[in-house]
Each structure stands twice: as C-alpha cells, then as structure tokens.
Motif scaffolding. Structure first.
Motif, PDB file in Angstrom:
ATOM      1  N   GLN A   2     -16.262 -26.389 -48.990  1.00 57.54           N
ATOM      2  CA  GLN A   2     -15.546 -25.210 -49.473  1.00 57.54           C
ATOM      3  C   GLN A   2     -14.050 -25.309 -49.204  1.00 57.54           C
ATOM      4  O   GLN A   2     -13.620 -25.876 -48.202  1.00 57.54           O
ATOM      5  CB  GLN A   2     -16.076 -23.965 -48.775  1.00 57.54           C
ATOM      6  N   GLY A   4     -10.764 -22.937 -48.555  1.00 53.84           N
ATOM      7  CA  GLY A   4     -10.398 -21.580 -48.154  1.00 53.84           C
ATOM      8  C   GLY A   4      -9.018 -21.244 -48.684  1.00 53.84           C
ATOM      9  O   GLY A   4      -8.082 -22.025 -48.532  1.00 53.84           O
ATOM     10  N   ASP A  36     -22.031 -14.283 -52.033  1.00 52.33           N
ATOM     11  CA  ASP A  36     -21.039 -13.716 -51.139  1.00 52.33           C
ATOM     12  C   ASP A  36     -19.827 -13.398 -52.009  1.00 52.33           C
ATOM     13  O   ASP A  36     -19.306 -14.284 -52.692  1.00 52.33           O
ATOM     14  CB  ASP A  36     -20.698 -14.772 -50.064  1.00 52.33           C
ATOM     15  N   ASN A  38     -16.935 -13.101 -51.440  1.00 52.37           N
ATOM     16  CA  ASN A  38     -15.717 -13.838 -51.097  1.00 52.37           C
ATOM     17  C   ASN A  38     -15.787 -15.317 -51.468  1.00 52.37           C
ATOM     18  O   ASN A  38     -14.875 -16.065 -51.179  1.00 52.37           O
ATOM     19  CB  ASN A  38     -15.421 -13.705 -49.606  1.00 52.37           C
ATOM     20  N   VAL A  69     -13.211 -19.950 -51.117  1.00 50.95           N
ATOM     21  CA  VAL A  69     -13.464 -18.765 -50.296  1.00 50.95           C
ATOM     22  C   VAL A  69     -12.155 -17.996 -50.138  1.00 50.95           C
ATOM     23  O   VAL A  69     -11.127 -18.581 -49.779  1.00 50.95           O
ATOM     24  CB  VAL A  69     -13.963 -19.161 -48.880  1.00 50.95           C
ATOM     25  N   ILE A  71      -9.925 -15.899 -48.130  1.00 48.97           N
ATOM     26  CA  ILE A  71      -9.785 -15.526 -46.715  1.00 48.97           C
ATOM     27  C   ILE A  71      -8.550 -14.643 -46.570  1.00 48.97           C
ATOM     28  O   ILE A  71      -7.457 -15.121 -46.265  1.00 48.97           O
ATOM     29  CB  ILE A  71      -9.684 -16.778 -45.816  1.00 48.97           C
ATOM     30  N   LYS A  87     -11.209 -12.817 -36.533  1.00 54.04           N
ATOM     31  CA  LYS A  87     -12.288 -12.923 -37.503  1.00 54.04           C
ATOM     32  C   LYS A  87     -11.858 -13.844 -38.654  1.00 54.04           C
ATOM     33  O   LYS A  87     -12.615 -14.712 -39.088  1.00 54.04           O
ATOM     34  CB  LYS A  87     -12.598 -11.520 -38.025  1.00 54.04           C
ATOM     35  N   PHE A  88     -10.615 -13.657 -39.118  1.00 58.03           N
ATOM     36  CA  PHE A  88     -10.168 -14.472 -40.234  1.00 58.03           C
ATOM     37  C   PHE A  88      -9.970 -15.917 -39.833  1.00 58.03           C
ATOM     38  O   PHE A  88     -10.254 -16.828 -40.589  1.00 58.03           O
ATOM     39  CB  PHE A  88      -8.908 -13.858 -40.844  1.00 58.03           C
ATOM     40  N   SER A  90     -11.742 -17.439 -37.727  1.00 62.39           N
ATOM     41  CA  SER A  90     -13.058 -18.068 -37.670  1.00 62.39           C
ATOM     42  C   SER A  90     -13.562 -18.398 -39.073  1.00 62.39           C
ATOM     43  O   SER A  90     -14.280 -19.365 -39.269  1.00 62.39           O
ATOM     44  CB  SER A  90     -14.060 -17.198 -36.908  1.00 62.39           C
ATOM     45  N   HIS A  91     -13.155 -17.619 -40.080  1.00 66.55           N
ATOM     46  CA  HIS A  91     -13.519 -17.978 -41.461  1.00 66.55           C
ATOM     47  C   HIS A  91     -12.848 -19.273 -41.874  1.00 66.55           C
ATOM     48  O   HIS A  91     -13.422 -20.080 -42.593  1.00 66.55           O
ATOM     49  CB  HIS A  91     -13.121 -16.860 -42.432  1.00 66.55           C
ATOM     50  N   GLU A  94     -14.579 -22.413 -40.842  1.00 63.81           N
ATOM     51  CA  GLU A  94     -15.780 -22.819 -41.574  1.00 63.81           C
ATOM     52  C   GLU A  94     -15.502 -23.592 -42.859  1.00 63.81           C
ATOM     53  O   GLU A  94     -16.402 -24.219 -43.400  1.00 63.81           O
ATOM     54  CB  GLU A  94     -16.617 -21.575 -41.919  1.00 63.81           C
ATOM     55  N   VAL A  95     -14.269 -23.535 -43.363  1.00 65.43           N
ATOM     56  CA  VAL A  95     -14.012 -24.253 -44.618  1.00 65.43           C
ATOM     57  C   VAL A  95     -13.576 -25.691 -44.328  1.00 65.43           C
ATOM     58  O   VAL A  95     -13.232 -26.033 -43.201  1.00 65.43           O
ATOM     59  CB  VAL A  95     -12.954 -23.543 -45.498  1.00 65.43           C
TER      60      VAL A  95
END
Ligand code: GDP
Length: 364
Positions: A2, A4, A36, A38, A69, A71, A87-88, A90-91, A94-95
């Motif tokens: 993915q 981001g 999702d 997003n 994604v 973000i 939180k962002f 951590s997103h 993941e990419v």
C-alpha cells in the motif's frame, strides 16, 4: 502493498484520494482488499495490456491494481501527540511507501495551516514529525541493544554502531531513506519499520493554470530541489482537475487531457510512479480466454511468479515459456514469436523481467 497519502491539512490529499476512488477499480472485483473507506483500489494504467489484448483478442482483459491509503491528520506536533498524532503515525507505519502531497497552488479561499504556501517549510514540518517518531522508536531499540553489548557479540556491536549512526543522522534532520544504507544494514533495521526509511514520492499539487508540468511555478521548483537531494521523484498534479477527470469516460477523458496539453493524467502518472516506488513490476499471461497483468516484486523468480496465479502451478512448476513484450510485438503474433525462436524456455532460477509474457508448464 500500500501507498500512504500524507501531507499537511488543506494541501489537497482528500481531493486526490477522491480522484483515486472515483477512477478506482470496482471493489467487488478485488475481494482481497479490505472494505475500508480510507483505502482506494485503482487500476495501474499499462498501454502494453491494451496492445496485448488487441493482438490476442481475449474474452477478458484484467489489469493489475494498486492501493492507496488516505492518511489525514498529520500536523505539526503529531509526534508529541498533537491532534490525533500518534494514531496517524501508526497508520503510516503500516504502509510500504509514501506519497507526500505538497501544496503548490495559490488560492486565497483555501486557508493554509501555516498561513502561506511554502513547500520547503511544509515538507520539513512533515519530515520532522516522522523523524521525531523514528528517534523515539530508535531510543527504545538502542536501549535494548546496548544491554546486550556485554555479551561481546560482534553482531550486537555492529547493530549498536549502526543504530547510533542512524540516530545521529536523524538528530541532524536527515531521513533514513537518504542515508544510503547497504542491504545488510537495511535488513538489520527492517523489523523496526522506521517511518523515514520508507520510500517517498512527492506530489506537487498545482493550480489548473500551472498545467501541464508546473513550469514557472517557483513552489514546484522548491519541491524538485528537495526531492533531488534525497533521490525522490516528483509528480506534478492538479488534484482538483484530477477529481473532475476521474468522472469522465475514456473518450471524454482523452479529449479533456488534449485540451490541457497532457498526454496522460497526472493521476495515471502518479499511480505508475507509486507502483515503481513499491518495487513492483508486471508480467502478463495472454490466452484466448484472458489477457491479464500480474504484479510481482522486482527480483521474483519464475516459480514464485507462477504461485501468484495458483499455488499448484508453483508446486508443480516445470518450465516457463517466456517472450518479452517487445519481442512479441515485433513478431506480430504469439505463433510468429514461437517460429522466430523468440519464446525462451526458462527454469526455476529465472528472474522475471518487467513485461514478460509467460506461459507456465506444470505437473498437476
Ligand atoms: P486535505 O486536507 O489535504 O485533504 O485537503 P483537501 O483535499 O480537503 O483540499 C483542501 C481545499 O483545497 C479544498 O477546498 C479543495 O477544493 C482545495 N484544493 C485541492 N486541490 C486544489 C487545487 O489543485 N487547486 C485549488 N485551487 N484548490 C484545490
């Protein structure tokens, strides 16, 4: 895999993401993708696929796709928990790669969080948040590794040396992706998933008046200078126009692009650059039923590529019949390519090349 989409607020991220989802592939056809809001799934435009389809005239043509994604929410202070900062971040962790949208359009009706358009400052702001987050991760990792130093293990010593070198670079404001780590070093830090180690491409979001290529817009030049210094690519887009183009059918789109002096949309360029940035490439299968583009990581060998189609084909792999796209086109047909000896028989150690047209032989 993915990509981001990140950037400061109000730079055009959601406009660009909307263009992606509107242009997007029918989600129902891609059950592997999570539902999702997003995540946008979009076809990777590839003129080779169209040419192959013309040649073979199959019942079905299936392009390959890539995922973006959205973000949102990264702001100055995110690494210290500002906004929904952590939180962002951590997103982003993941990419696999990052599209950094930078505002290069002037529009007094659209507020800028920093008060004015300023790509250098904006890019530094985002980079700094990612750097600070990485320094925090790195401190924990260094603590752990230093404790192991007593064991006199050479591997641990080398790791501590590397981590300290990276720390110093981050401390000086340099992202890990620009440090030129060798493959062994990259392997040592891989599982830490550092944010600034991820490959980046910059999307310079310009106003319509700056199309086709943003020439003459000093903000675009700023982005290009920064990108060049870290070996990153820049794609010039006008997110607003892309969102409009994404609503059009193919014929209207071609006409619209021609009017703007564009050969292809900025979005198509962005999708392809993103695909490359992820380290991906395409091979094709071409039969009367289906012409299909498949995605593999660069460096994938033939049996593993076959495994993308079906695990049975990987398990029973005998040989791959391979012709390069260019050779096939030059020959004019699959039969002609075979007669001219352009179709090679490759074994299990063959490293797939971008544009290979393949037929896998396998034992059931
Ligand atoms: P985000 O906060 O980064 O997701 O930004 P948005 O996509 O919501 O865009 C913020 C505002 O900028 C919206 O009002 C958009 O219509 C506007 N905008 C986005 N791209 C462009 C552009 O290329 N030109 C102009 N003039 N406005 C744009």
């Amino acid at each position: 895999m993915q990509l981001g989409i990140v950037g400061l607020p109000n730079v055009g991220k959601s406009t660009l993401f909307n263009a992606i989802t509107r242009a997007g592939a029918e989600a129902a056809n891609y059950p592997f993708c999570t539902i999702d809001p997003n995540v946008g799934v979009v076809e990777v435009p590839d003129p080779r696929l169209d040419k192959l389809a013309e040649m073979v005239n199959p019942q079905r043509v299936v392009p390959t796709v890539t995922q973006f994604v959205d973000i949102a929410g990264l702001v100055r202070g995110a690494s210290k928990g500002e906004g929904l900062g952590n939180k962002f971040l951590s997103h982003i962790r993941e990419v696999d790669a990052i599209v950094h949208v930078v505002r290069c359009f002037r529009d007094d009706n659209v507020a800028h969080v920093e008060g004015s358009v300023g790509p250098t400052r904006d890019i530094e702001t985002i980079n700094m948040e990612l750097i600070l987050a990485d320094m925090e991760t790195l401190e924990r990792r260094l603590d752990r590794s230093r404790k192991l130093l007593k064991t006199n293990d050479k591997k641990v010593a080398a790791e501590v040396e590397l981590l300290e070198r990276i720390y110093a670079a981050l401390d000086a404001g340099k992202p890990i992706r620009g440090l030129g780590l060798n493959p062994e070093e990259a392997a040592i830090i891989k599982d830490a998933n550092f944010l600034t180690a991820k490959p980046v491409l910059y999307a310079a979001n310009v106003g319509e008046e700056d199309l086709p290529d943003g020439k003459g817009n000093p903000f675009v030049e700023e982005v290009k200078r920064i990108a060049a210094a870290e070996n990153s690519e820049v794609i010039v887009v006008c997110a607003k126009i892309e969102a409009e183009i994404a609503e059009l059918d193919d014929d209207e789109k071609a006409e619209f692009l021609a009017d703007l002096g564009l050969e292809e949309s900025g979005l198509d360029k962005l999708i392809r650059a993103g695909y490359r940035l992820l380290g991906l490439m395409t091979f094709f299968t071409a039969g009367p039923q289906e012409v299909k583009a498949w995605t593999i990581k660069r460096g994938t060998k033939a049996p593993q590529a076959a495994g993308k189609i079906h695990s049975d084909i990987e398990r029973g792999f005998i040989r791959a019949e391979v012709v390069s796209y260019d050779d096939l086109m030059a020959a004019g047909s699959q039969l002609a390519a075979r007669e001219k000896g352009l179709v090679r028989l490759e074994g299990k150690d063959y490293v797939m090349q971008d544009g290979d047209v393949v037929y896998f032989r396998f034992n059931v």
